[in-house]
Design a protein around this motif. Structure first.
Motif, PDB file in Angstrom:
ATOM      1  N   LEU A  84      17.874 -11.671 -70.533  1.00 35.62           N
ATOM      2  CA  LEU A  84      17.070 -12.333 -69.600  1.00 35.62           C
ATOM      3  C   LEU A  84      18.041 -12.548 -67.873  1.00 35.62           C
ATOM      4  O   LEU A  84      19.390 -13.054 -67.943  1.00 35.62           O
ATOM      5  N   PRO A  85      17.237 -12.156 -66.745  1.00 35.32           N
ATOM      6  CA  PRO A  85      18.262 -11.801 -65.936  1.00 35.32           C
ATOM      7  C   PRO A  85      18.783 -13.971 -65.404  1.00 35.32           C
ATOM      8  O   PRO A  85      18.226 -15.024 -65.517  1.00 35.32           O
ATOM      9  N   ALA A  86      20.146 -13.475 -64.815  1.00 34.25           N
ATOM     10  CA  ALA A  86      20.179 -14.858 -64.761  1.00 34.25           C
ATOM     11  C   ALA A  86      20.129 -15.408 -63.035  1.00 34.25           C
ATOM     12  O   ALA A  86      19.944 -14.525 -62.365  1.00 34.25           O
ATOM     13  N   LYS A  87      19.687 -17.100 -63.280  1.00 32.17           N
ATOM     14  CA  LYS A  87      18.761 -17.247 -61.864  1.00 32.17           C
ATOM     15  C   LYS A  87      20.183 -17.974 -61.381  1.00 32.17           C
ATOM     16  O   LYS A  87      21.001 -18.787 -61.928  1.00 32.17           O
ATOM     17  N   LYS A  88      19.727 -18.544 -59.961  1.00 30.29           N
ATOM     18  CA  LYS A  88      20.660 -19.052 -58.969  1.00 30.29           C
ATOM     19  C   LYS A  88      20.083 -20.500 -58.941  1.00 30.29           C
ATOM     20  O   LYS A  88      18.399 -21.365 -59.530  1.00 30.29           O
ATOM     21  N   MET A  89      20.957 -21.811 -58.498  1.00 28.30           N
ATOM     22  CA  MET A  89      20.102 -22.811 -58.727  1.00 28.30           C
ATOM     23  C   MET A  89      19.339 -23.229 -57.254  1.00 28.30           C
ATOM     24  O   MET A  89      18.082 -23.827 -57.688  1.00 28.30           O
ATOM     25  N   LYS A  90      19.664 -22.432 -56.519  1.00 26.40           N
ATOM     26  CA  LYS A  90      17.974 -22.439 -55.216  1.00 26.40           C
ATOM     27  C   LYS A  90      17.014 -22.214 -56.160  1.00 26.40           C
ATOM     28  O   LYS A  90      16.228 -21.758 -55.435  1.00 26.40           O
ATOM     29  N   SER A 134      11.890 -26.608 -64.170  1.00 27.03           N
ATOM     30  CA  SER A 134      12.957 -26.051 -65.179  1.00 27.03           C
ATOM     31  C   SER A 134      11.611 -24.657 -64.987  1.00 27.03           C
ATOM     32  O   SER A 134      12.529 -23.565 -65.719  1.00 27.03           O
ATOM     33  N   TYR A 135      10.410 -24.917 -65.596  1.00 24.67           N
ATOM     34  CA  TYR A 135       9.385 -23.337 -65.672  1.00 24.67           C
ATOM     35  C   TYR A 135      10.134 -22.714 -64.137  1.00 24.67           C
ATOM     36  O   TYR A 135       9.892 -21.499 -64.531  1.00 24.67           O
ATOM     37  N   SER A 136      10.257 -23.048 -62.989  1.00 24.88           N
ATOM     38  CA  SER A 136      10.980 -22.294 -62.052  1.00 24.88           C
ATOM     39  C   SER A 136      11.758 -21.670 -62.389  1.00 24.88           C
ATOM     40  O   SER A 136      12.355 -20.785 -61.541  1.00 24.88           O
ATOM     41  N   HIS A 137      12.790 -22.084 -62.979  1.00 27.43           N
ATOM     42  CA  HIS A 137      13.967 -21.209 -62.921  1.00 27.43           C
ATOM     43  C   HIS A 137      13.997 -20.377 -64.345  1.00 27.43           C
ATOM     44  O   HIS A 137      14.400 -19.609 -63.947  1.00 27.43           O
ATOM     45  N   THR A 138      12.833 -20.574 -65.345  1.00 28.20           N
ATOM     46  CA  THR A 138      12.465 -19.793 -65.894  1.00 28.20           C
ATOM     47  C   THR A 138      11.230 -18.684 -65.508  1.00 28.20           C
ATOM     48  O   THR A 138      10.862 -17.782 -66.382  1.00 28.20           O
ATOM     49  N   TYR A 139      10.894 -18.969 -63.868  1.00 29.58           N
ATOM     50  CA  TYR A 139       9.826 -18.126 -63.914  1.00 29.58           C
ATOM     51  C   TYR A 139      10.078 -16.232 -64.163  1.00 29.58           C
ATOM     52  O   TYR A 139      11.285 -15.931 -63.723  1.00 29.58           O
ATOM     53  N   ASN A 140       8.431 -15.850 -64.889  1.00 32.46           N
ATOM     54  CA  ASN A 140       9.463 -14.126 -64.224  1.00 32.46           C
ATOM     55  C   ASN A 140       7.854 -14.323 -63.528  1.00 32.46           C
ATOM     56  O   ASN A 140       6.558 -13.606 -64.262  1.00 32.46           O
ATOM     57  N   PRO A 141       7.866 -13.095 -62.411  1.00 37.30           N
ATOM     58  CA  PRO A 141       6.838 -12.717 -62.084  1.00 37.30           C
ATOM     59  C   PRO A 141       5.822 -11.524 -62.689  1.00 37.30           C
ATOM     60  O   PRO A 141       4.635 -11.300 -61.998  1.00 37.30           O
ATOM     61  N   LEU A 225      22.142 -19.833 -66.220  1.00 41.73           N
ATOM     62  CA  LEU A 225      22.937 -20.220 -64.098  1.00 41.73           C
ATOM     63  C   LEU A 225      23.775 -19.478 -64.129  1.00 41.73           C
ATOM     64  O   LEU A 225      24.755 -19.601 -64.356  1.00 41.73           O
ATOM     65  N   GLN A 226      23.728 -19.107 -62.987  1.00 43.73           N
ATOM     66  CA  GLN A 226      25.236 -18.699 -62.000  1.00 43.73           C
ATOM     67  C   GLN A 226      24.744 -19.653 -60.917  1.00 43.73           C
ATOM     68  O   GLN A 226      24.164 -19.258 -59.670  1.00 43.73           O
ATOM     69  N   PRO A 227      25.908 -20.087 -60.721  1.00 44.88           N
ATOM     70  CA  PRO A 227      25.776 -21.260 -59.614  1.00 44.88           C
ATOM     71  C   PRO A 227      27.445 -20.293 -58.798  1.00 44.88           C
ATOM     72  O   PRO A 227      27.710 -19.988 -59.120  1.00 44.88           O
ATOM     73  N   GLU A 228      26.592 -20.978 -57.364  1.00 46.59           N
ATOM     74  CA  GLU A 228      27.410 -20.072 -55.928  1.00 46.59           C
ATOM     75  C   GLU A 228      28.123 -21.300 -55.223  1.00 46.59           C
ATOM     76  O   GLU A 228      27.593 -22.137 -55.211  1.00 46.59           O
ATOM     77  N   GLY A 229      29.421 -21.438 -55.151  1.00 46.78           N
ATOM     78  CA  GLY A 229      30.204 -22.506 -54.410  1.00 46.78           C
ATOM     79  C   GLY A 229      30.509 -23.299 -54.531  1.00 46.78           C
ATOM     80  O   GLY A 229      30.355 -23.446 -55.916  1.00 46.78           O
ATOM     81  N   PRO A 230      31.839 -23.373 -54.523  1.00 41.19           N
ATOM     82  CA  PRO A 230      32.646 -24.937 -54.672  1.00 41.19           C
ATOM     83  C   PRO A 230      30.905 -26.212 -55.829  1.00 41.19           C
ATOM     84  O   PRO A 230      31.027 -26.696 -56.791  1.00 41.19           O
TER      85      PRO A 230
END
Length: 434
Positions: A84-90, A134-141, A225-230
């Protein structure tokens, strides 16, 4: 990075009590960003979005058929998280509007007799939002509907930032995924209310969700999940710490291990304080002044679980269970303290088993610990099968309330009650830091 509006919700909240938005002030409860045509979600559309994602129906018979057809989606599940591809918090960030000030027709559903907001309804909205996040995080278009069954595993904590929630001022929920395991997701949400021309923080909530297969029988992998920034790195680290804390608390549960040396001294002190000095008998107990036996601080309820309360997976909606448990716990705290209490925090709500439609749901609330003005209430829910006479625990809820006056001391009379007392003490200490 998080939006500036979202970061604003993390600032310190004012605890100043103010009068309700009435008369000419009512217009100040209408937020300028809640205008017709705003693309952000209306709270009433959250569950509709969830049905679209899962492929569920609002019609009872069609819904049963849709759930049966979901079995075929099992082939779409990832064999490992690395697929599965990593997702960002946004990617999972959502903003949802509850326009109590802008839409008066919506207000009655959330209104109490005392002209405040029904917090049980807020719990329902938070639960639905956590699932949608949670579904928005796992969304597959590529997929028309999600093969995942995402359900609430735990309400880690809900901290109140202010006691008053105005019934006629617009409310905004924001939230996103802050931590991910292999099959679990942590979602943090914030609620603010528009009053006196600005948004003020009301509460912070942390939910833990789990992903299952289409039949909701086995665990399923979710996107990393891939965090970005401090700021995001800090949130992710907090998620790791929350997981470690939950494991530690589970290991130290009084259902598994003996109380600590300090706790044993507390229990023995309670016992000595209730001994009848005239008889000096283990069986002769006296209730100290300004105290209530734990046995006399209970309140019970019964719910018949109808299809109307079902979630998108044909089980009873977790938010409904939380609302009923909260309302029973609040009523118990109110009758115990003799005054309308305010909620301080909700923590450690564990969803052990799903509740099936048609179940008899038994709710039992117990004041298990008090300290000064604080009241710790535990609500235990179980399903009862009248044919087999079997009881099965489904949930345990913990609520911390505060009264405007000192409340009686709660006194355990048995060893089991003493364990409830110590467990309540642990929860209150964790919540208010005393």
């Amino acid at each position: 990075m998080l939006s500036p509006r979202f970061l604003l919700l993390r600032s310190a909240a004012s605890m100043t009590s103010r009068s309700l938005c009435t008369g000419g002030i009512m217009r100040q409860g209408r937020a300028p960003d809640m205008v017709e045509g705003n693309p952000l979600l209306h709270v009433s559309n959250v569950r509709n979005r969830l049905r679209e994602i899962v492929g569920a129906s609002t019609n009872w018979s069609d819904h049963q058929q849709a759930m049966a057809e979901r079995v075929s989606l099992s082939s779409m599940l990832a064999k490992s998280q690395s697929e599965l591809p990593a997702k960002k918090m946004k990617d999972s960030f959502l903003e949802v509007h509850l326009p109590l000030g802008s839409e008066p027709q919506l207000r009655e559903k959330y209104l109490t007799f005392h002209k405040t907001v029904r917090f049980g309804r807020i719990l329902e909205d938070l639960d639905s939002l956590a699932v949608l996040i949670s579904y928005s995080h796992t969304y597959n278009p590529v997929l028309k509907s999600s093969p995942l069954s995402i359900v609430t595993a735990l309400v880690d904590k809900i901290d109140m930032r202010q006691h008053i929630i105005y019934p006629d001022c617009d409310i905004k929920f924001t939230g996103h995924v802050t931590w991910v395991g292999k099959t679990s997701i942590e979602a943090k949400m914030h609620m603010s209310q528009f009053h006196d021309g600005a948004y003020s923080p009301v509460l912070d909530a942390t939910f833990v969700m789990v992903a299952r297969d289409p039949e909701n029988k086995r665990a399923a992998f979710v996107n990393p999940l891939q965090p970005e920034g401090p700021e995001e790195e800090k949130l992710f680290q907090e998620g790791e710490e929350n997981k470690s804390r939950r494991v530690e608390l589970s290991t130290a549960s009084l259902l598994k291990v003996a109380p600590t040396a300090e706790e044993r001294k507390i229990v023995h002190s309670l016992f000595l304080n209730t001994l009848d000095t005239k008889t000096v008998s283990f069986r002769s107990r006296l209730l100290p002044e300004n105290s209530v036996w734990m046995e006399d601080a209970k309140l019970k309820g019964l719910e018949i679980c109808h299809p109307q309360q079902r979630n998108i997976f044909n089980r009873i909606f977790g938010g409904f269970l939380m609302r009923k448990a909260y309302e029973l716990g609040w009523a118990n705290a109110c009758s115990f303290g003799g005054w309308r209490p305010n909620l301080v925090a909700v923590d450690d709500i564990l969803f052990q088993k799903p509740v099936e439609i048609g179940s008899l749901l038994l709710l039992s609330s117990q004041v298990c610990y008090t300290q000064g003005k604080h009241i710790q209430v535990r609500v235990h829910s179980e399903v009862f099968d009248p044919l087999t006479r079997q009881h099965n625990t489904t949930n345990v809820f913990h609520f911390t309330f505060v009264s405007d006056r000192d409340v009686p001391n709660i006194m355990p009379n048995t060893y089991g009650e003493s364990m409830l007392y110590l467990d309540g003490r642990r929860h209150l200490t964790h919540t208010v830091g005393q």
